[in-house]
Design a protein around this motif. Structure first.
Motif, mmCIF file in Angstrom:
data_model
loop_
_atom_site.group_PDB
_atom_site.id
_atom_site.type_symbol
_atom_site.label_atom_id
_atom_site.label_comp_id
_atom_site.label_asym_id
_atom_site.label_seq_id
_atom_site.Cartn_x
_atom_site.Cartn_y
_atom_site.Cartn_z
ATOM 1 N N ALA A 1 16.526 33.477 60.007
ATOM 2 C CA ALA A 1 16.078 34.870 59.948
ATOM 3 C C ALA A 1 17.118 35.792 60.578
ATOM 4 C CB ALA A 1 14.729 35.024 60.652
ATOM 5 N N GLN A 2 17.734 35.333 61.657
ATOM 6 C CA GLN A 2 18.778 36.102 62.335
ATOM 7 C C GLN A 2 20.005 36.265 61.433
ATOM 8 O OE1 GLN A 2 18.898 37.055 66.012
ATOM 9 N NE2 GLN A 2 20.474 38.329 65.079
ATOM 10 N N LEU A 3 20.294 35.273 60.593
ATOM 11 C CA LEU A 3 21.543 35.240 59.832
ATOM 12 C C LEU A 3 21.361 35.565 58.350
ATOM 13 C CD1 LEU A 3 22.956 32.034 61.535
ATOM 14 C CD2 LEU A 3 23.720 34.379 61.920
ATOM 15 N N GLY A 4 20.261 36.236 58.019
ATOM 16 C CA GLY A 4 20.127 36.745 56.658
ATOM 17 C C GLY A 4 19.216 35.982 55.739
ATOM 18 N N PHE A 5 18.466 35.018 56.258
ATOM 19 C CA PHE A 5 17.541 34.249 55.425
ATOM 20 C C PHE A 5 16.141 34.290 56.041
ATOM 21 C CE2 PHE A 5 21.696 32.643 54.371
ATOM 22 C CZ PHE A 5 21.647 32.492 52.988
ATOM 23 N N PRO A 6 15.478 35.466 56.006
ATOM 24 C CA PRO A 6 14.143 35.589 56.601
ATOM 25 C C PRO A 6 13.051 34.929 55.780
ATOM 26 C CG PRO A 6 14.744 37.628 55.514
ATOM 27 C CD PRO A 6 15.939 36.729 55.417
ATOM 28 N N ASN A 7 13.407 34.298 54.651
ATOM 29 C CA ASN A 7 12.433 33.629 53.793
ATOM 30 C C ASN A 7 12.275 32.155 54.134
ATOM 31 O OD1 ASN A 7 15.159 33.488 52.884
ATOM 32 N ND2 ASN A 7 14.503 32.657 50.930
ATOM 33 N N SER B 1 23.378 25.118 62.126
ATOM 34 C CA SER B 1 24.794 24.822 62.363
ATOM 35 C C SER B 1 25.631 25.026 61.097
ATOM 36 C CB SER B 1 24.952 23.378 62.859
ATOM 37 O OG SER B 1 24.544 22.444 61.871
ATOM 38 N N PHE B 2 25.058 24.733 59.925
ATOM 39 C CA PHE B 2 25.813 24.882 58.677
ATOM 40 C C PHE B 2 26.155 26.339 58.408
ATOM 41 C CE2 PHE B 2 26.525 25.309 54.175
ATOM 42 C CZ PHE B 2 27.214 24.160 53.829
ATOM 43 N N ILE B 3 25.180 27.224 58.583
ATOM 44 C CA ILE B 3 25.430 28.631 58.284
ATOM 45 C C ILE B 3 26.388 29.254 59.294
ATOM 46 C CG2 ILE B 3 23.489 29.613 59.598
ATOM 47 C CD1 ILE B 3 23.032 31.532 57.293
ATOM 48 N N ARG B 4 26.390 28.748 60.536
ATOM 49 C CA ARG B 4 27.329 29.279 61.532
ATOM 50 C C ARG B 4 28.757 28.831 61.224
ATOM 51 N NH1 ARG B 4 24.577 31.719 65.517
ATOM 52 N NH2 ARG B 4 22.378 31.176 65.742
ATOM 53 N N GLU B 5 28.907 27.658 60.655
ATOM 54 C CA GLU B 5 30.250 27.164 60.331
ATOM 55 C C GLU B 5 30.763 27.710 59.005
ATOM 56 O OE1 GLU B 5 32.386 22.879 59.369
ATOM 57 O OE2 GLU B 5 30.868 22.981 60.951
ATOM 58 N N HIS B 6 29.867 27.824 58.008
ATOM 59 C CA HIS B 6 30.308 28.200 56.664
ATOM 60 C C HIS B 6 29.913 29.620 56.272
ATOM 61 C CE1 HIS B 6 31.577 24.081 55.737
ATOM 62 N NE2 HIS B 6 30.484 23.686 56.377
ATOM 63 N N GLN C 1 27.118 33.046 55.779
ATOM 64 C CA GLN C 1 25.946 33.318 54.947
ATOM 65 C C GLN C 1 26.222 33.027 53.475
ATOM 66 O OE1 GLN C 1 24.307 37.217 55.620
ATOM 67 N NE2 GLN C 1 23.018 37.160 53.816
ATOM 68 N N GLU C 2 27.389 33.418 52.986
ATOM 69 C CA GLU C 2 27.716 33.181 51.581
ATOM 70 C C GLU C 2 27.854 31.690 51.285
ATOM 71 O OE1 GLU C 2 31.102 35.433 50.426
ATOM 72 O OE2 GLU C 2 30.144 37.376 50.752
ATOM 73 N N GLY C 3 28.437 30.944 52.228
ATOM 74 C CA GLY C 3 28.574 29.506 52.033
ATOM 75 C C GLY C 3 27.232 28.814 51.954
ATOM 76 N N PHE C 4 26.294 29.253 52.798
ATOM 77 C CA PHE C 4 24.966 28.646 52.769
ATOM 78 C C PHE C 4 24.230 29.029 51.496
ATOM 79 C CE2 PHE C 4 20.454 28.359 54.342
ATOM 80 C CZ PHE C 4 20.449 26.981 54.485
ATOM 81 N N ALA C 5 24.388 30.293 51.057
ATOM 82 C CA ALA C 5 23.751 30.732 49.813
ATOM 83 C C ALA C 5 24.294 29.935 48.626
ATOM 84 C CB ALA C 5 23.977 32.227 49.599
ATOM 85 N N ALA C 6 25.612 29.666 48.639
ATOM 86 C CA ALA C 6 26.207 28.866 47.567
ATOM 87 C C ALA C 6 25.658 27.446 47.585
ATOM 88 C CB ALA C 6 27.730 28.850 47.710
ATOM 89 N N CYS C 7 25.436 26.910 48.784
ATOM 90 C CA CYS C 7 24.875 25.566 48.922
ATOM 91 C C CYS C 7 23.455 25.523 48.364
ATOM 92 C CB CYS C 7 24.897 25.160 50.393
ATOM 93 S SG CYS C 7 24.556 23.418 50.694
ATOM 94 N N ILE C 8 22.671 26.567 48.619
ATOM 95 C CA ILE C 8 21.308 26.640 48.080
ATOM 96 C C ILE C 8 21.348 26.684 46.556
ATOM 97 C CG2 ILE C 8 19.256 28.113 47.920
ATOM 98 C CD1 ILE C 8 19.725 28.905 50.828
ATOM 99 N N GLY C 9 22.328 27.424 46.024
ATOM 100 C CA GLY C 9 22.459 27.517 44.576
ATOM 101 C C GLY C 9 22.739 26.187 43.906
#
Length: 675
Positions: free
Chosen positions: A280-286, A354-359, A361-369
């Motif tokens: 939620a802090q890093l752009g994924f409040p869902n 830890s993943f979103i802090r290393e990669h 917000q865009e990296g995590f969104a790409a991983c979700i995709g």
């Protein structure tokens, strides 16, 4: 329980929808109505209108509309019964329970009072934990290291349980109050562990832990999760099962995420409290989380009340794979053709935080995709440990796949997976079906195609609309659905109970088609008879028959389809609302049980008459139900377009809404019916 329609009408007559909506949405007076930012989709300029005169809300951006009851259902995630009871309590009304014995009514009242008392005790403890956090440097430093802002801490009500054994004694005047034990906040010692005064030992359950209040969909505190600050065990500690808390039914963060779920279009299910807070802090409040337990069917069902797409996030290690298998089992019965379920597997060394802090917000969104669809994961799960280069291995996979495939609801997805499984195990799909279901009893196989028709057509005759072309040539290509030649169904005109804010008063019935090739918005008449013959069954009745015989099919529908059916006029809308409430309260029931529950219902006779028309031993085609729902959705869409068209040339806002609806209509494909 069946709530009389007369009571619903009385309740809505006393309810102020502006007051109810205003508790969740900041509203400002704008002319005769109140305006605000829509809570159902993301927007920067207000398009959400609440009318005090009509006691109705409508969003010109996403089309959401309804009354106070539907708002609580859509926004707060309440069931119909919960929303009615919540409003009745606010306005001092007693929900009629005539079909309940005095003893059962008294027990129900006692349970409600007990639940309200326990939640108030837990709320008070939560305030105490928040106060303790402000004075604990260790806890504050922990949150700073995890990058948690003060705003997020306030949103989730984060707190801290001090180190002492009886810290709650400073919050509650009577530490010996039995409610502290009943709510799970305090533990009593075993017999033989009494203190010097002969009293049972009592001590706080949560000590020296970061505290995460767990809220239900109404925002009430029903329990806590506590995380250690160091490396002590257990790392996480949950409240025990209580009359208000069951970890197999609740999801952490669902109350806070309910609006974001609609804005982002999907729910991200994680495994830990801090994952939810950090995301939620890093752009994924869902994001939401299961409460230290495997995902259950009740978790999945609750999520699908808010969204039609769920992404499960798991660690890539063996434990994560096991958890994913359990989530797959829970999700399969709800994986209908209109829903999406995916599985995200992170590297073993990462969790979502830890993943979103290393990669980023865009990296995590790409991983979700790139998450694995349910269909592919089902095939992978069935094939685990099977050598597909051998006949034995392929037979083993077929055996593994059978219970997974059988759990899927009927539909296109199930048929496609049958073919894909058959390909992998090198067996013809018909032969595979024969192995799995050897005794069909003469039923038509689900994979058999209907001949003589093309699936590419709409099944309807469309005509051009000169009214839109006149003065607005950009809309000249719009072709509404013409239902007059569709003799397979009785009249299914769009007689929805609530018009949009732009809609005019209902027109009188007319024998002539309106400007869009159909009768205008009218009052429904009784089924017509021609020379003693009843015309074909209406679309609404066909869907009603399906759901009365297979109530579990309700969970195969999308939230849009739920609202479509609930918005139908009496008797259908009221019966679908009643059926939904039965499912929420008791789960799927047989017709014998449903019949008893219908006694005294305002539309009991209609439901009984429709069930009497169901033919014994006949398997109804789910594809027909899907086509009917698509047709009803198109009818409603066409009707709103007709209402807006006359006003569009003089109102830019209406014109913009008309453009959006026409784009939806062009993109919507109404399934054809077999020849």
């Amino acid at each position: 329980m069946a709530i009389p329609q007369s009571f619903i009408q009385e309740l809505l007559s006393r309810t102020d929808v502006v007051d109810i909506v205003g508790r969740y949405v900041q509203l400002k007076k704008g002319g005769a109505n109140f305006m605000g930012l829509c809570p159902f989709h993301g927007e920067k300029s207000p398009s959400f209108s609440v009318s005090p005169s009509k006691q109705f809300y409508h969003c010109f951006g996403c089309g959401k509309n309804g009354n106070a009851i539907s708002f609580l259902m859509d926004h707060a995630g309440m069931t119909f019964i919960e929303a009615v009871k919540d409003l009745a309590q606010q306005y001092g009304l007693q929900v009629p329970e005539d079909d309940v014995s005095p003893q059962d009514r008294a027990r129900a009242a006692q349970v409600r009072e007990q639940q309200a008392t326990l939640t108030s005790v837990l709320e008070k403890a939560g305030l105490g934990y928040i106060k303790s956090l402000r004075t604990s440097d260790r806890a504050i430093q922990y949150f700073k290291r995890r990058g948690v802002s003060g705003e997020i801490a306030r949103t989730f009500g984060l707190g801290y349980a001090p180190e002492g054994w009886r810290s709650l004694a400073s919050v509650f005047p009577d530490y010996n109050d039995p409610l502290l034990v009943e709510s799970g906040l305090v533990i009593t010692g075993e017999p033989g562990e009494e203190n010097a005064a002969g009293e049972a030992k009592r001590y706080d359950r949560f000590r020296d832990r970061i505290m995460f209040p767990i809220r239900n969909v109404k925002g009430e505190c029903i329990g806590f999760g506590g995380r250690v600050l160091g490396d002590d065990k257990p790392k996480y500690l949950n409240s025990p099962e209580t009359p208000v808390f069951s970890k197999g039914r609740e999801l952490y963060g669902l109350f806070e995420a309910r609006t974001a779920l609609r804005q982002h279009g999907y729910a991200l299910v994680t495994e830990g409290y801090m994952d939810v807070v950090a995301l939620a802090q890093l752009g994924f409040p869902n994001a939401v989380a299961t409460l230290g337990t495997a995902c259950t069917s009740e978790h999945v069902q609750k999520l699908f009340r808010f969204t039609d797409s769920v992404v499960f996030s798991f660690d890539g290690d063996s434990a994560g794979r096991r958890a994913a298998h359990k989530a797959l089992d829970a999700a399969l019965p709800f994986a209908s053709d209109v829903r999406t379920v995916k599985f995200l597997f992170l590297p073993a060394e990462h969790d979502p935080d830890s993943f979103i802090r290393e990669h980023g917000q865009e990296g995590f969104a790409a991983c979700i995709g790139k998450a694995v669809p349910l269909s592919r994961f089902l095939l992978e799960a069935a094939g685990e440990g099977c050598d597909l280069d051998t006949a034995e291995g392929r037979a083993h996979m077929a055996s593994n796949a059978q219970p997974l495939w059988a759990a899927l609801p009927e539909g296109a997805l199930k048929l496609q997976l049958l073919a894909e499984i058959a390909d992998q195990v090198m067996i013809d799909s018909r032969e595979l079906m024969h192995l799995w279901q050897p005794a069909q009893g003469g039923r038509k196989a689900p994979y058999k195609k209907s001949g003589g028709s093309s699936s590419s057509g709409t099944g309807f005759v469309a005509k051009a609309v000169p009214d839109l072309n006149h003065g607005m040539p950009e809309f000249g290509d719009y072709l509404p659905m013409d239902r007059h030649d569709d003799a397979d169904y009785g009249a299914s005109e769009p007689y929805f109970s609530q018009p949009s804010s732009y809609a005019a008063s209902p027109a009188a019935p007319s024998d002539k088609p309106g400007k869009f090739g159909r009768k205008p918005f009218a009052t429904r008449s009784a089924p017509r008879r021609v020379t003693g013959r009843i015309l074909p069954t209406s679309r609404e009745d066909r869907v009603l028959r399906r759901l009365l015989t297979e109530p579990q099919s309700w969970d195969r529908l999308s939230s849009e389809e739920h609202q479509l059916l609930l918005g139908l006029p009496a008797p259908h809308g009221a019966l679908f609302a009643w059926l939904e409430s039965q499912l929420h309260e008791h789960g799927p029931q047989s017709w014998a049980v449903l019949r008893e529950g219908l006694r005294g219902h305002a539309h009991e006779h209609h439901a009984v008459a429709q069930f009497a028309e169901v033919l014994e031993g006949v398997d109804y085609d789910w594809g027909e139900t899907r086509r009917i729902l698509a047709q009803l959705q198109q009818i409603r869409l066409d009707t709103e377009i007709a209402d807006l068209a006359a006003r569009a040339p003089n109102d830019p806002a209406v014109l913009e809404r008309l453009r959006e609806l026409l784009a939806q209509s062009r993109n919507r494909s109404v399934p054809s019916k077999p020849a």
